[in-house]
Each structure stands twice: as C-alpha cells, then as structure tokens.
Design a protein around this motif. Structure first.
Motif, short mmCIF file in Angstrom:
data_model
loop_
_atom_site.label_atom_id
_atom_site.label_comp_id
_atom_site.label_asym_id
_atom_site.label_seq_id
_atom_site.Cartn_x
_atom_site.Cartn_y
_atom_site.Cartn_z
N LEU A 240 18.65 -6.44 -38.30
CA LEU A 240 18.45 -7.89 -38.28
C LEU A 240 19.77 -8.66 -38.28
O LEU A 240 19.91 -9.65 -37.57
N LEU A 241 20.74 -8.19 -39.05
CA LEU A 241 22.04 -8.84 -39.06
C LEU A 241 22.74 -8.70 -37.71
O LEU A 241 23.38 -9.65 -37.23
N GLY A 242 22.62 -7.55 -37.08
CA GLY A 242 23.19 -7.36 -35.75
C GLY A 242 22.53 -8.27 -34.73
O GLY A 242 23.21 -8.87 -33.88
N GLU A 243 21.22 -8.39 -34.81
CA GLU A 243 20.50 -9.28 -33.90
C GLU A 243 20.92 -10.73 -34.12
O GLU A 243 21.11 -11.48 -33.16
N LEU A 244 21.09 -11.11 -35.36
CA LEU A 244 21.52 -12.48 -35.67
C LEU A 244 22.92 -12.75 -35.12
O LEU A 244 23.18 -13.81 -34.54
N ARG A 245 23.84 -11.78 -35.28
CA ARG A 245 25.18 -11.94 -34.72
C ARG A 245 25.15 -12.08 -33.20
O ARG A 245 25.87 -12.91 -32.64
N ARG A 246 24.32 -11.27 -32.55
CA ARG A 246 24.21 -11.37 -31.09
C ARG A 246 23.66 -12.72 -30.66
O ARG A 246 24.14 -13.32 -29.70
N GLU B 36 24.54 -18.03 -28.32
CA GLU B 36 24.45 -19.49 -28.42
C GLU B 36 25.84 -20.13 -28.28
O GLU B 36 25.99 -21.17 -27.62
N ALA B 37 26.84 -19.51 -28.86
CA ALA B 37 28.20 -20.05 -28.74
C ALA B 37 28.67 -19.98 -27.29
O ALA B 37 29.30 -20.93 -26.79
N ARG B 38 28.38 -18.87 -26.60
CA ARG B 38 28.74 -18.76 -25.18
C ARG B 38 28.00 -19.80 -24.35
O ARG B 38 28.57 -20.41 -23.45
N ARG B 39 26.75 -20.02 -24.68
CA ARG B 39 25.93 -21.00 -23.96
C ARG B 39 26.49 -22.41 -24.14
O ARG B 39 26.61 -23.18 -23.19
N GLN B 40 26.84 -22.74 -25.36
CA GLN B 40 27.41 -24.06 -25.64
C GLN B 40 28.77 -24.23 -24.97
O GLN B 40 29.09 -25.30 -24.46
N ALA B 41 29.58 -23.16 -24.97
CA ALA B 41 30.89 -23.23 -24.31
C ALA B 41 30.71 -23.42 -22.81
O ALA B 41 31.42 -24.22 -22.18
#
Length: 68
Positions: free
Chosen positions: A44-50, A55-60
């Motif tokens: 779950l933590l890995g999925e959250l990091r991905r 989302e950061a790439r999308r916003q950039a």
C-alpha cells in the motif's frame, strides 16, 4: 494445575499432542497475520508513492503546457 516435573509438564497429563498442537497452530496463525499485514502495508505504501509521483508528473506536465 501443578506438575511434578518438567517431563510431566511437557506431557500435559496425556494430552500433550493436542495442547502443543493448539499452541503451534495459534502461533503459526499469529505469525501469518503479522507477516501478511506487513506485506500489505508495504504494498500500500508503494502504491501510494507511485500515485503521488504520477500526480506530481501530471501537474508538472500541466504547468509546462500552460506556459507554452
């Protein structure tokens, strides 16, 4: 219950197989629960990091698009 010796304790009054088997099954179940919980948490933590990275790439990319 009081036992005269350690051997009597291990024999559990003739019910040693059932007593120790129940302890082993309980211990195996608890270990299994702990292991699966840790594995699921890691997943779950890995999925959250991905998702956060995506989302950061999308916003950039969106901010780059707005500057063009």
């Amino acid at each position: 219950m009081h036992f005269a010796s350690f051997a009597d304790f291990l024999a559990m009054g003739g019910y040693a197989f059932y007593v120790w088997l129940s302890f082993a099954i309980t211990l195996a179940s608890l270990v299994g629960i702990v292991m699966t919980t840790r594995l699921k948490r890691r997943q779950l933590l890995g999925e959250l990091r991905r998702k956060e990275a995506r989302e950061a790439r999308r916003q950039a990319a969106q901010s780059m698009e707005n500057t063009l």
